[in-house]
Enzyme design. Structure first.
Site, mmCIF file in Angstrom:
data_model
loop_
_atom_site.group_PDB
_atom_site.id
_atom_site.type_symbol
_atom_site.label_atom_id
_atom_site.label_comp_id
_atom_site.label_asym_id
_atom_site.label_seq_id
_atom_site.Cartn_x
_atom_site.Cartn_y
_atom_site.Cartn_z
ATOM 1 N N LEU B 242 0.755 -1.150 -0.029
ATOM 2 C CA LEU B 242 0.092 -0.054 -0.091
ATOM 3 C C LEU B 242 0.957 1.281 -0.129
ATOM 4 O O LEU B 242 1.451 1.436 0.873
ATOM 5 C CB LEU B 242 -0.821 0.055 1.237
ATOM 6 C CG LEU B 242 -1.941 1.302 1.228
ATOM 7 C CD1 LEU B 242 -2.665 1.400 0.320
ATOM 8 C CD2 LEU B 242 -2.776 1.189 2.509
ATOM 9 N N HIS B 243 0.623 1.997 -1.092
ATOM 10 C CA HIS B 243 1.292 3.236 -1.083
ATOM 11 C C HIS B 243 0.619 4.497 -1.832
ATOM 12 O O HIS B 243 -0.100 3.795 -2.862
ATOM 13 C CB HIS B 243 2.799 2.946 -1.595
ATOM 14 C CG HIS B 243 2.865 2.769 -3.232
ATOM 15 N ND1 HIS B 243 2.537 1.439 -3.429
ATOM 16 C CD2 HIS B 243 3.184 3.337 -4.302
ATOM 17 C CE1 HIS B 243 2.605 1.375 -4.911
ATOM 18 N NE2 HIS B 243 2.998 2.292 -5.350
#
Lengths: 399, 441
Positions: B242-243
């Site tokens: 997740l980014h």
């Protein structure tokens, strides 16, 4: 040290002969004049017509930025367009919602245009004219509020009329779809007022002509009064600004960086300073006009180590960043150790356009601000300058 | 049949190696000063504790609309200073400021950059592009494997609602911090990755908390030219950890200049509109009674798309005031061989930045011949058709129905009739003849 108010006075006094303010106030129109070279891009003149419409006194307005008249319902698109026009140093006419001192909003036709210095083509001032747009009675609005029968019949035509309006994000659809009958009664008056405010009403030719005439008048006065000082201005850029001094938008962006730094142009003979921050002037005691156009070696003096100066030269030659500790002198001849960081700055072409020099007074070097070390703050200046120079030169070829 | 495409992925970290993706990473200490248990204990990073702003307003005296004149915000200073520091330490694969960039002449102002170094790699890898939700795979590259020097600072909410900065703070392993790290193949100056709760190794999927974090960052930076973006899997996310991404570019993006037509307002005040006069169809979210309201409506919409396996991109713009949501289908089209070879040759993967109007081009030829027409054509391929967008929009509205329940008794179908066709026709009339009209696919 130049105070903000002093700079504002000078903005006019250095360029225009006496009596210019009185002459401007003889014009009935509402307008402001701003100076992009002063940090914050402040208003340096506001006409009586302007003060009357907005309800402010002169002192409440001079030195402030135009955004003080914006508010929650100001359309961001127009604000963006104005921002772009300033960046590209060109004229613009757009509808804008502003707020008076008493908080009441109103729509106006905003016409802005740059004033160029004749010899160097630099933008000296921006003139902003405000022509309020009167709210014209609309068949549609009265239909919505009162005569529910007509709404549905005229629904289609009404809608077309609305969409010819300048502002497209109109919230009227919700009201319209409620249809006839009791549903309309539930449309409370706050909604009506909101609808009125969101609608700018069309600008007619009348407003546009008024705006053009006002701008023309203001430019005449300014041009006339600049002839007398010999520092001519004109409404059109007469020559390319080849003196290396920066465009307004870069000036404005760099003005946001509240640290001591200069920008030097390696493509001009003797690599002169083309930008100096206010903090730099405070640190060194010089006035801006004493610094611009000169190579920064004037900061060095008798006891400055030539080896350090050579080191700086080498870094510039190889286009590498470097940090040195160099003995510099203020205008009053007092010496100080300058923890100087120099870095090449490229523009949108990818090539080096400037060198930025960020100064830290060594006696203050251990002062942390917000927990950021001075060295880190120096680097943040480099970063901010790099973003500004790259971004603001990106459209250069197209304008 | 699983849909796959061959792609040269973008390297975002100095320790991102292809072997890692093949799954033969040795266990144990690595000597790379990374963020895993081998190197993390005792590690310290700067910590920026942000203020949880309730609402980003435009009132004079509060947050400046004309941020050009406001002093550079502290978060900006920190980020820029740290980034420049890493620059001078040679941590980036190339100097992005040495990459030529320009605005393509035309009405929309697409931005093109010539960057030959960004996608440099020998062997292309195969990506599965038909699943938006894929479980986290420890064997593949993830951000706990980056060197600590690539992490700029921890980014956490402040306890006492005041901004706080600690130049060196321990990393709370029990309560994983969110961090900001550099992207070693930057698109622009200041290109960073915001990685929520990094040690929890969340896969690339939006949840309410993470999206809110991204929105807080946008608000905290307070700089309209610092935008955050998100690519789902299947919409050209490179890494399944997740980014969000962010960088600085002080020019308006074409998407930000596009007009929009309001569809509805939720009862928490979030205005949802349709994007008009732009090659990629999508939705815009703005306003909202509080920042959290805006965030929740958007993240719930994203979650709906994820759950329905629809790839999408998100752009957070205007310091968090406007959020664009683009469902897309380009990767699927690519895998099914439906994209013209001419477009494939440019090797532009239309992720959030490209869709917003900022194109990074690998070949000089493409850069020199870049035109508004080309850009428009490429992006039009990315867009869902009008009909498909309507379907997706309905899906979303169903999912967020709790937000738009209107006690005036007006049903959603009525509200949707903000028939914007007259407007778009008008827009076409207003355009010069230089680029193609929007034709529903």
């Amino acid at each position: 040290m130049e105070s903000q108010l002093g700079l504002i006075e000078q903005s006019f006094d250095l360029r225009y002969s006496g009596g210019v303010r009185e002459a401007l106030n003889e014009l009935p129109d509402s307008f402001t004049i701003t100076d992009p070279c002063i940090s914050g891009h402040p208003i340096v003149f506001a006409s009586n017509g302007f003060l009357k419409i907005f309800g402010y006194s002169k002192d409440e307005v001079i030195g402030r930025n135009g955004r003080m008249f914006q508010g929650p319902k100001t359309n961001r698109r127009s604000v963006m367009e104005i921002r772009e026009a300033i960046r590209e140093e060109r004229a613009i006419q757009t509808n804008l919602l502003n707020y008076r001192k008493d908080g009441t909003p109103f729509w106006m036709l905003f016409h802005m245009c740059p004033v160029f210095g004749k010899e160097d083509g630099r933008v000296i001032h921006f003139v902003g004219v405000q022509v309020p747009i009167p709210r014209r009675p609309r068949r549609s609005r009265s239909t919505v509020v009162g005569n529910t029968g007509n709404l549905c019949e005229n629904g289609a035509r009404f809608r077309e009329g609305m969409f010819r309006c300048c502002r497209r994000e109109v919230c009227l659809d919700t009201v319209m779809e409620l249809g006839c009958g009791s549903a309309l009664d539930s449309v409370s008056s706050p909604d009506d007022r909101e609808i009125e405010i969101n609608e700018p009403c069309e600008t007619s030719e009348l407003e546009k002509r008024k705006a053009n005439a006002a701008v023309s008048n203001v430019l005449s006065v300014l041009t006339h009064h600049s002839e007398l000082t010999g520092k001519l201005v004109c409404g059109k850029r007469c020559c390319l600004s080849g003196t290396g001094l920066l465009g307004s938008s870069l000036n404005i962006s760099l003005g946001r960086i509240k640290q001591s730094f200069v920008l030097s142009d390696p493509h001009l003979p003797d690599m002169p300073i083309v930008y100096a921050s206010d903090t730099f002037l405070e640190l060194t005691g010089y006035a801006r006009h004493e610094v611009l156009g000169h190579n920064s070696r004037f900061l060095s003096g008798l006891d400055t180590d030539p080896a350090t100066q050579f080191q700086i030269k080498e870094c510039i030659r190889t286009e590498q960043p470097c940090t040195v500790r160099i003995l510099n002198y203020r205008k009053d001849k007092t010496p100080f150790w300058n923890l100087l960081h120099i870095s090449p700055v490229r523009n949108a072409s990818g090539k080096v356009a400037y060198f930025v020099g960020v100064q830290i007074d060594d006696s203050c070097k251990n002062q942390e601000e917000h927990g950021l070390s001075p060295q880190r703050r120096q680097l943040s200046v480099v970063g901010a300058v790099k973003v500004a120079v790259r971004s603001l030169s990106i459209g250069a070829s197209t304008s | 049949m699983m849909l796959r495409i061959k792609r040269v992925p973008t390297v975002v970290s100095n320790y991102q190696k292809e072997e890692a993706e093949e799954g033969d990473r040795p266990a144990g200490g690595c000597g790379r000063n990374c963020l895993r248990n081998c190197c993390l204990p005792g590690a310290k990073l700067p910590l920026y504790a942000f203020k949880r702003v309730n609402k980003i307003s435009c009132d004079k005296g509060l947050v400046d609309c004309e941020d050009k004149e406001a002093p550079v915000a502290f978060l900006d200073s920190l980020l820029l200073g740290e980034w420049e520091d890493r620059m001078q330490r040679g941590l980036f694969r190339y100097d992005v400021t040495a990459c030529e960039t320009k605005v393509i002449p035309g009405e929309h102002g697409f931005i093109a950059q010539l960057n030959e170094g960004r996608h440099l790699k020998k062997r292309p890898t195969e990506f599965q592009v038909d699943k938006v939700l894929q479980p986290f795979d420890e064997n593949k590259f993830n951000f706990t494997k980056v060197g600590q020097e690539e992490v700029l600072f921890q980014f956490e909410p402040s306890n006492d609602n005041e901004v706080q900065f600690l130049p060196s703070a321990p990393i709370d392993v029990e309560n994983s911090p969110s961090v900001v790290a550099i992207n070693v193949s930057p698109i622009e100056y200041g290109h960073v990755l915001l990685i929520p709760r990094i040690l929890e190794c969340l896969p690339q999927r939006i949840d309410r908390e993470s999206f809110l974090l991204a929105l807080y960052m946008a608000a905290e930076a307070g700089n309209p030219y610092f935008r955050l973006g998100y690519n789902s899997l299947g919409a050209f996310a490179t890494i399944n950890h997740l980014h969000f991404q962010a960088y600085y570019l002080a020019v308006p993006f074409p998407i930000e200049k596009a007009t929009s037509g309001k569809i509805t307002t939720t009862n928490s005040g979030v205005k949802i509109s349709k994007i008009l006069n732009y090659p990629v169809r999508g939705l815009v979210f703005e306003c909202g009674n509080t920042l959290e309201d805006l965030s929740n409506v958007v993240s719930d919409s994203c979650i709906c798309l994820q759950d329905n396996n629809i790839p999408y991109n998100v752009l957070i713009s205007d310091s968090g005031r406007r959020i664009f949501l683009f469902p897309q289908c380009y990767a699927e089209k690519q895998a099914l061989g439906e994209v013209s070879p001419e477009l494939l040759d440019t090797q532009v993967n239309p992720a959030v930045w490209e869709i917003s109007g900022h194109m990074v081009l690998k070949r000089k030829k493409d850069y020199e011949e870049a035109s508004e027409g080309n850009a428009w054509r490429l992006l039009a391929e990315v867009s869902l058709s009008e009909e498909r967008l309507e379907e997706v929009k309905d899906l979303i509205f169903e999912a967020i129905a709790c937000h738009i329940y209107d006690d005036k008794g007006v049903t959603p179908t009525l509200l949707e009739e903000s028939d914007v066709t007259p407007q778009s026709l008008e827009d076409v009339d207003a355009l010069t003849g230089s680029h193609p009209a929007m034709v529903p696919a």
